[in-house]
Design a protein around this motif. Structure first.
Motif, PDB file in Angstrom:
ATOM      1  N   ALA A 292      -5.869   1.519   8.262  1.00 15.24           N
ATOM      2  CA  ALA A 292      -5.547  -0.638   9.136  1.00 15.24           C
ATOM      3  C   ALA A 292      -4.638   0.377  10.130  1.00 15.24           C
ATOM      4  N   MET A 293      -3.696   1.305  10.849  1.00 15.01           N
ATOM      5  CA  MET A 293      -2.906   1.469  11.181  1.00 15.01           C
ATOM      6  C   MET A 293      -2.757   2.372  12.408  1.00 15.01           C
TER       7      MET A 293
ATOM      8  N   PRO B 273       7.400  10.920   5.177  1.00 11.40           N
ATOM      9  CA  PRO B 273       7.634  10.580   6.328  1.00 11.40           C
ATOM     10  C   PRO B 273       6.220  11.995   7.456  1.00 11.40           C
ATOM     11  N   MET B 274       5.203  11.475   8.025  1.00 12.83           N
ATOM     12  CA  MET B 274       4.142  12.012   8.911  1.00 12.83           C
ATOM     13  C   MET B 274       3.973  12.976   9.223  1.00 12.83           C
TER      14      MET B 274
ATOM     15  N   TYR C 299      -3.664   6.228   7.313  1.00 13.23           N
ATOM     16  CA  TYR C 299      -3.818   4.996   7.154  1.00 13.23           C
ATOM     17  C   TYR C 299      -4.949   4.183   7.763  1.00 13.23           C
TER      18      TYR C 299
ATOM     19  N   PRO D 135       8.057  17.352   6.730  1.00  8.19           N
ATOM     20  CA  PRO D 135       8.022  17.508   7.780  1.00  8.19           C
ATOM     21  C   PRO D 135       9.178  18.710   7.406  1.00  8.19           C
TER      22      PRO D 135
ATOM     23  N   PHE E 206       5.525   5.425   2.170  1.00  5.75           N
ATOM     24  CA  PHE E 206       4.644   6.482   2.268  1.00  5.75           C
ATOM     25  C   PHE E 206       5.780   7.424   3.279  1.00  5.75           C
TER      26      PHE E 206
ATOM     27  N   ALA F 248       6.125   0.254   7.416  1.00  7.24           N
ATOM     28  CA  ALA F 248       5.021  -0.246   7.980  1.00  7.24           C
ATOM     29  C   ALA F 248       5.151  -1.717   7.204  1.00  7.24           C
TER      30      ALA F 248
ATOM     31  N   LYS G 130       2.446  14.001  15.638  1.00  3.21           N
ATOM     32  CA  LYS G 130       3.319  15.047  15.237  1.00  3.21           C
ATOM     33  C   LYS G 130       3.927  13.975  13.953  1.00  3.21           C
ATOM     34  N   SER G 131       4.970  13.281  13.934  1.00  2.00           N
ATOM     35  CA  SER G 131       5.639  12.167  13.343  1.00  2.00           C
ATOM     36  C   SER G 131       5.961  11.120  13.623  1.00  2.00           C
TER      37      SER G 131
ATOM     38  N   ALA H  29       1.875   9.193  13.803  1.00  2.00           N
ATOM     39  CA  ALA H  29       0.998   8.460  13.657  1.00  2.00           C
ATOM     40  C   ALA H  29       0.757   8.721  12.327  1.00  2.00           C
ATOM     41  N   PRO H  30       0.273   7.570  11.140  1.00  2.00           N
ATOM     42  CA  PRO H  30       0.533   8.282  10.183  1.00  2.00           C
ATOM     43  C   PRO H  30      -0.745   8.613   9.838  1.00  2.00           C
ATOM     44  N   PHE H  31      -0.440  10.129   9.311  1.00  4.62           N
ATOM     45  CA  PHE H  31      -1.366  11.331   8.867  1.00  4.62           C
ATOM     46  C   PHE H  31      -0.523  11.902   7.616  1.00  4.62           C
ATOM     47  N   TRP H  32      -1.378  12.319   7.004  1.00  2.00           N
ATOM     48  CA  TRP H  32      -0.518  12.988   5.927  1.00  2.00           C
ATOM     49  C   TRP H  32      -0.932  13.971   5.213  1.00  2.00           C
TER      50      TRP H  32
ATOM     51  N   GLU I 150       1.144  -7.622   4.868  1.00  2.00           N
ATOM     52  CA  GLU I 150       0.947  -6.213   4.004  1.00  2.00           C
ATOM     53  C   GLU I 150       2.684  -5.465   4.368  1.00  2.00           C
TER      54      GLU I 150
ATOM     55  N   ALA J  85       3.397  -1.171   3.445  1.00  2.00           N
ATOM     56  CA  ALA J  85       2.919   0.533   3.564  1.00  2.00           C
ATOM     57  C   ALA J  85       4.493   0.870   3.436  1.00  2.00           C
TER      58      ALA J  85
ATOM     59  N   VAL K 255       0.754  -1.275   0.149  1.00  2.00           N
ATOM     60  CA  VAL K 255      -0.004   0.127   0.341  1.00  2.00           C
ATOM     61  C   VAL K 255       0.974   1.303   0.189  1.00  2.00           C
TER      62      VAL K 255
ATOM     63  N   GLN L  90       1.068  -2.865   9.381  1.00  2.00           N
ATOM     64  CA  GLN L  90       1.103  -2.092  10.372  1.00  2.00           C
ATOM     65  C   GLN L  90       1.602  -1.321  11.439  1.00  2.00           C
ATOM     66  N   GLU L  91       3.366  -2.023  11.622  1.00  2.00           N
ATOM     67  CA  GLU L  91       4.319  -1.306  12.395  1.00  2.00           C
ATOM     68  C   GLU L  91       5.500  -0.690  11.488  1.00  2.00           C
ATOM     69  N   LEU L  92       5.742   0.196  11.998  1.00  2.00           N
ATOM     70  CA  LEU L  92       7.009   1.157  11.752  1.00  2.00           C
ATOM     71  C   LEU L  92       7.918  -0.059  12.140  1.00  2.00           C
TER      72      LEU L  92
END
Lengths: 82, 147
Positions: free
Chosen positions: B54-55, A78-79, B52, B136, A76, A55, B116-117, B119-122, A72, A74, A5, A58-60
């Motif tokens: 699922a995460m 940096p958050m 994300y 970031p 992406f 990830a 902020k850094s 959690a899987p948000f963009w 899975e 993923a 993903v 679902q774990e970094l």
């Protein structure tokens, strides 16, 4: 089969949010190498791994993480939450 | 602990009152709310937030569990929105409750730094001249080292 993903600009650059990949890659880095060999859009998305996060189930984790038994992966940037 | 991920707007004041009213063993409640900041030019049309599914929930719950291990944290609330938001709308809030204020302040800052850094948000800023993913900030990544 592993579900791969993509989020944010990785998703935009590759052009799809999710795909199932038939692979025998041992690690995330091996999977990245397989994807990059496919097409330019993958190669471009994975050019700078320092700009990417991964990830696994679902774990970094890191790019040297093993893929045995994984369902899975993923990719992406940096958050930017909060 | 409560973690809510939603597209809908929320009333941070009402949420804080409800969280506070639900505490039976706390002496301190600290809250933070984040709102959609306009662009430097003031031409922000929308903030699009991808996550994300699922995460996200499990990642935030794990952060709260870590905070519980570090601080005397009684309870915590995290609300985070996704989807398309307008300038000045609420994006997210954190509330923490503890016996004494130091733990509530520290746990709230800890959770904010991790949200902020980690959690899987963009976030993507949409302005009149185009759309751009938010980069970031180095300071956000550095903030994690203090914990």
């Amino acid at each position: 089969m592993i579900d791969v993903v993509y989020f944010a600009w990785v998703r935009e650059r590759i052009g799809l949010p999710r795909e199932s990949v038939e692979t025998s890659a041992a690690t995330v880095a091996d999977l990245v190498a397989e994807l990059r060999a496919r097409e330019d859009r993958y190669d471009m998305a994975f050019t700078d791994l320092s700009a990417l996060r991964v990830a696994v189930d679902q774990e970094l984790t890191d790019f040297d993480a093993p893929l045995a038994g994984v369902r899975e992966v993923a990719f992406f940037p940096p958050m930017t939450g909060g | 602990m409560t973690v809510r991920l939603q597209e809908a707007a929320f009333d941070a004041g009402a949420e804080l009152n409800a969280f506070t009213a639900a505490q039976s063993n706390a002496g301190a409640v600290v809250s933070f709310s984040g709102i959609v900041r306009n662009s430097a030019r003031g031409d922000l049309v929308a903030m699009e937030i991808e996550h994300y599914p699922a995460m996200t929930g499990s990642a935030i719950e794990a952060m709260i569990e870590t905070a519980r291990g570090r601080f005397a944290l009684g309870d915590a609330l995290v609300i985070h929105r996704h989807g398309r938001l307008a300038p000045a709308e609420p994006i997210m809030m954190v509330a923490t409750a503890s016996r004494h204020r130091a733990d509530a302040f520290a746990a709230a800052e800890f959770l904010m730094d991790y949200l902020k850094s980690r959690a899987p948000f963009w976030k993507k800023e949409v302005t009149a001249s185009g759309a751009q993913w938010v980069a970031p900030r180095d300071a956000d990544e550095k903030a994690l080292t203090r914990w």
